[in-house]
Scaffold this motif. Structure first.
Motif, PDB file in Angstrom:
ATOM      1  N   LEU A   5       2.565  15.575 -12.854  1.00 14.24           N
ATOM      2  CA  LEU A   5       1.279  15.942 -13.336  1.00 14.24           C
ATOM      3  C   LEU A   5       1.621  17.618 -13.093  1.00 14.24           C
ATOM      4  O   LEU A   5       1.521  18.274 -14.132  1.00 14.24           O
ATOM      5  CB  LEU A   5       0.062  15.424 -12.930  1.00 14.24           C
ATOM      6  CG  LEU A   5      -1.252  16.349 -13.397  1.00 14.24           C
ATOM      7  CD1 LEU A   5      -1.344  16.379 -15.027  1.00 14.24           C
ATOM      8  CD2 LEU A   5      -2.504  15.761 -12.714  1.00 14.24           C
ATOM      9  N   PHE A   6       1.965  17.688 -11.984  1.00 12.06           N
ATOM     10  CA  PHE A   6       2.065  19.420 -11.719  1.00 12.06           C
ATOM     11  C   PHE A   6       3.259  20.031 -12.368  1.00 12.06           C
ATOM     12  O   PHE A   6       3.073  21.032 -13.041  1.00 12.06           O
ATOM     13  CB  PHE A   6       2.243  19.569 -10.164  1.00 12.06           C
ATOM     14  CG  PHE A   6       2.759  20.883  -9.809  1.00 12.06           C
ATOM     15  CD1 PHE A   6       1.876  21.916  -9.605  1.00 12.06           C
ATOM     16  CD2 PHE A   6       4.221  21.185  -9.684  1.00 12.06           C
ATOM     17  CE1 PHE A   6       2.501  23.210  -9.162  1.00 12.06           C
ATOM     18  CE2 PHE A   6       4.458  22.401  -9.451  1.00 12.06           C
ATOM     19  CZ  PHE A   6       3.686  23.334  -9.381  1.00 12.06           C
ATOM     20  N   LEU A  41       1.344   9.813  -5.421  1.00  6.55           N
ATOM     21  CA  LEU A  41       2.161  11.079  -5.212  1.00  6.55           C
ATOM     22  C   LEU A  41       3.101  11.431  -6.237  1.00  6.55           C
ATOM     23  O   LEU A  41       3.082  12.581  -6.564  1.00  6.55           O
ATOM     24  CB  LEU A  41       2.697  11.010  -3.857  1.00  6.55           C
ATOM     25  CG  LEU A  41       1.844  10.960  -2.468  1.00  6.55           C
ATOM     26  CD1 LEU A  41       2.732  10.861  -1.183  1.00  6.55           C
ATOM     27  CD2 LEU A  41       1.012  11.963  -2.473  1.00  6.55           C
ATOM     28  N   PHE A  42       3.731  10.405  -6.736  1.00  4.82           N
ATOM     29  CA  PHE A  42       4.857  10.710  -7.597  1.00  4.82           C
ATOM     30  C   PHE A  42       4.002  11.071  -8.922  1.00  4.82           C
ATOM     31  O   PHE A  42       4.492  12.038  -9.628  1.00  4.82           O
ATOM     32  CB  PHE A  42       5.566   9.611  -7.952  1.00  4.82           C
ATOM     33  CG  PHE A  42       6.395   9.408  -9.258  1.00  4.82           C
ATOM     34  CD1 PHE A  42       7.691  10.301  -8.989  1.00  4.82           C
ATOM     35  CD2 PHE A  42       6.310   8.746 -10.419  1.00  4.82           C
ATOM     36  CE1 PHE A  42       8.507  10.312 -10.175  1.00  4.82           C
ATOM     37  CE2 PHE A  42       7.090   9.150 -11.616  1.00  4.82           C
ATOM     38  CZ  PHE A  42       8.122   9.850 -11.447  1.00  4.82           C
ATOM     39  N   ARG A  86       0.758  -1.078  -0.003  1.00  4.15           N
ATOM     40  CA  ARG A  86       0.120   0.168  -0.269  1.00  4.15           C
ATOM     41  C   ARG A  86       0.772   1.252  -0.102  1.00  4.15           C
ATOM     42  O   ARG A  86       0.549   2.276  -0.659  1.00  4.15           O
ATOM     43  CB  ARG A  86      -0.880  -0.109   1.120  1.00  4.15           C
ATOM     44  CG  ARG A  86      -2.057  -1.160   0.942  1.00  4.15           C
ATOM     45  CD  ARG A  86      -3.091  -1.035   2.323  1.00  4.15           C
ATOM     46  NE  ARG A  86      -3.871  -2.062   2.092  1.00  4.15           N
ATOM     47  CZ  ARG A  86      -4.565  -2.645   2.993  1.00  4.15           C
ATOM     48  NH1 ARG A  86      -4.203  -2.420   4.396  1.00  4.15           N
ATOM     49  NH2 ARG A  86      -5.467  -3.538   2.840  1.00  4.15           N
ATOM     50  N   THR A  87       2.108   1.270   0.687  1.00  8.41           N
ATOM     51  CA  THR A  87       2.912   2.307   0.760  1.00  8.41           C
ATOM     52  C   THR A  87       3.621   2.418  -0.538  1.00  8.41           C
ATOM     53  O   THR A  87       3.526   3.870  -1.186  1.00  8.41           O
ATOM     54  CB  THR A  87       4.031   2.163   1.771  1.00  8.41           C
ATOM     55  OG1 THR A  87       3.545   1.851   3.077  1.00  8.41           O
ATOM     56  CG2 THR A  87       5.037   3.235   1.831  1.00  8.41           C
ATOM     57  N   MET A  88       3.860   1.422  -1.304  1.00 11.99           N
ATOM     58  CA  MET A  88       4.348   1.470  -2.616  1.00 11.99           C
ATOM     59  C   MET A  88       3.394   2.197  -3.812  1.00 11.99           C
ATOM     60  O   MET A  88       3.674   3.118  -4.527  1.00 11.99           O
ATOM     61  CB  MET A  88       4.783   0.404  -3.160  1.00 11.99           C
ATOM     62  CG  MET A  88       6.076  -0.128  -2.328  1.00 11.99           C
ATOM     63  SD  MET A  88       6.741  -1.622  -2.838  1.00 11.99           S
ATOM     64  CE  MET A  88       7.050  -1.597  -4.605  1.00 11.99           C
ATOM     65  N   VAL A  89       1.929   1.879  -3.746  1.00  6.67           N
ATOM     66  CA  VAL A  89       1.086   2.329  -4.355  1.00  6.67           C
ATOM     67  C   VAL A  89       0.847   3.910  -4.114  1.00  6.67           C
ATOM     68  O   VAL A  89       0.613   4.516  -4.904  1.00  6.67           O
ATOM     69  CB  VAL A  89      -0.076   1.559  -4.444  1.00  6.67           C
ATOM     70  CG1 VAL A  89      -1.377   2.041  -5.188  1.00  6.67           C
ATOM     71  CG2 VAL A  89       0.053   0.189  -4.858  1.00  6.67           C
ATOM     72  N   GLY A  90       0.665   4.096  -2.969  1.00  4.32           N
ATOM     73  CA  GLY A  90       0.409   5.232  -2.321  1.00  4.32           C
ATOM     74  C   GLY A  90       1.599   6.223  -2.918  1.00  4.32           C
ATOM     75  O   GLY A  90       1.291   7.543  -3.255  1.00  4.32           O
TER      76      GLY A  90
END
Length: 193
Positions: free
Chosen positions: A100-101, A94-95, A86-90
């Motif tokens: 995107l920004f 975020l990446f 879950r940490t890797m997917v989260g």
């Protein structure tokens, strides 16, 4: 319990498919309108995203689809493994949001003040005034017996150059660029290769 797990997997498969397919379409639909909303000045000769931003956003969305597919295929056996997954997917999400920004923030403007380019890894525009421009060359390339303009090369007084690939919007802006250059006694010079 099994039905909930099955529904969750079906939802994840749908997200992977939508994300993969939209990675080829979404950058072209989303990027420019958002940039126009945020950065478009009231008066300009040229305003457009840098093409590299489309490609980077497309690649990041494909990578995210792959990460979600791997997440779907690998089922951890321990609680620690689930937390790591879950940490890797989260972190991946975020990446993607960060990239995107940066893609939205990657644009170029040409106006009466000069050239404004916001590089990919920057939050500030690099502004080059018309006074700093010493020479502008249009590089024309011959392919299959046809000569086509490929790019404009702006040479600055310090010897550095800025290259702009010829796009439809840049072609429309060339008369205005010539107008600004004529104020300094310059014009766009054709160079043939």
């Amino acid at each position: 319990m099994a039905t909930t797990e099955t529904n969750r997997k079906h939802t994840q498969v749908a997200i992977v498919i939508v994300l993969f397919i939209s990675s080829f379409i979404a950058p072209f639909i989303v990027l420019f309108p958002v940039q126009e909303l945020l950065y478009r000045p009231s008066e300009f000769y040229l305003f457009e995203p840098v093409f590299k931003a489309y490609i980077i956003l497309m690649a990041v969305l494909i990578v995210m689809a792959i990460v979600l597919l791997i997440n779907l295929l690998i089922t951890p056996k321990t609680k620690k493994g689930r937390i790591l997954q879950r940490t890797m997917v989260g972190t991946s999400w975020l990446f993607v949001l960060g990239v995107l920004f940066l893609c939205i923030n990657h644009y170029q403007i040409i106006d009466e003040k000069g050239l404004h380019i916001n590089p990919f890894f920057s939050l500030q525009e690099d502004v080059t005034s018309w006074k700093e421009i010493e020479r502008v060359e249009q590089v024309n390339v011959q392919k299959d017996g046809i000569t086509k303009p490929e790019k404009l090369i702006f040479t600055l007084t310090d010897g550095s150059t800025i290259e702009q690939s010829i796009s439809t919007k840049l072609t429309k802006a060339k008369p205005f660029i010539n107008l600004e250059l004529s104020k300094k006694g310059l014009s766009i010079e054709n160079v043939y290769y």
